[in-house]
Write an enzyme that holds these catalytic residues in place. Structure first.
Site, mmCIF file in Angstrom:
data_model
loop_
_atom_site.group_PDB
_atom_site.id
_atom_site.type_symbol
_atom_site.label_atom_id
_atom_site.label_comp_id
_atom_site.label_asym_id
_atom_site.label_seq_id
_atom_site.Cartn_x
_atom_site.Cartn_y
_atom_site.Cartn_z
ATOM 1 C CG ASN A 91 -23.557 -63.306 11.820
ATOM 2 O OD1 ASN A 91 -23.232 -64.504 12.166
ATOM 3 N ND2 ASN A 91 -24.787 -63.136 10.800
ATOM 4 C CG HIS A 121 -1.745 -46.543 17.493
ATOM 5 N ND1 HIS A 121 -1.110 -47.139 18.081
ATOM 6 C CD2 HIS A 121 -2.099 -47.345 16.858
ATOM 7 C CE1 HIS A 121 -2.008 -48.519 18.592
ATOM 8 N NE2 HIS A 121 -1.912 -49.108 17.607
ATOM 9 C CB ALA A 146 -22.201 -57.802 6.305
ATOM 10 C CB ALA A 164 -22.705 -54.148 4.217
ATOM 11 C CE LYS A 187 -33.613 -45.735 3.791
ATOM 12 N NZ LYS A 187 -34.439 -46.623 2.642
#
Length: 189
Positions: A91, A121, A146, A164, A187
């Site tokens: 997306n 780094h 997302a 998300a 879970k």
């Protein structure tokens, strides 16, 4: 600049070597980033999914299967170490740092604003101006929600879900759901 074609700075980074910003070949990273930026301009202004796939193939120097879909905008710093399977959906606003290698297997879904970051780094302030890369592998059927961030060296298991907003710093087992900062298993599927 090194003339050894079999051990370029890209090979050294991919092999896990820590590379200082003072490395004599470090300018090669900037040149390749400029190559990626140039291709991304065309990719991100494309009007069709076929054109996006064509530019993504140019960026990765590979064939992109027609079942793979990428919604723009998309950002990547190198491109040549991104390996894509089939039937992938990525997306909008996905950010990939692929110098350490990023592999996305078949049937993976990636939500908007996901970060796949194969580079970091050193922690010590005296040596922080260096690059360390570790590969990321997103296995078949995984779903990255997302705004999630996958950090260097992480493998996301088959059919796993990254919730998300999660920040994933450790491997995710197959068929599990992880969430939070840092991500923890919540879970099994």
């Amino acid at each position: 600049m090194s003339t050894d074609k079999t051990n370029t700075i890209f090979d050294r980074i991919l092999s896990g070597e820590t590379v200082s910003f003072n490395d004599p070949d470090y300018d090669q990273l900037h040149l390749q980033s400029e190559r990626a930026i140039s291709i991304l301009v065309d990719l991100n202004t494309s009007r069709t999914l076929d054109d996006i796939r064509r530019y993504l193939g140019e960026l990765t120097q590979s064939d992109i299967d027609s079942s793979t879909t990428l919604f723009t905008p998309f950002s990547i710093n190198y491109g040549k170490n991104l390996k894509l399977g089939k039937n992938i959906f990525i997306n909008q606003n996905c950010q990939v740092l692929d110098l350490g290698g990023v592999t996305i297997d078949d049937d993976v879904m990636i939500g908007p604003r996901v970060n796949l970051l194969s580079e970091t780094h050193p922690i010590e302030p005296e040596s922080r101006k260096a690059l360390i890369a570790k590969p990321i592998h997103v296995k078949a059927g995984a779903w990255i929600g997302a705004g999630a961030t996958i950090l260097p060296g992480v493998t996301v298991g088959e059919h796993a879900i990254v919730a998300a907003g999660a920040v994933v710093s450790k491997d995710v087992p197959d068929r599990t759901v992880v969430a939070g900062v840092p991500a923890k298993i919540i879970k099994s599927i």
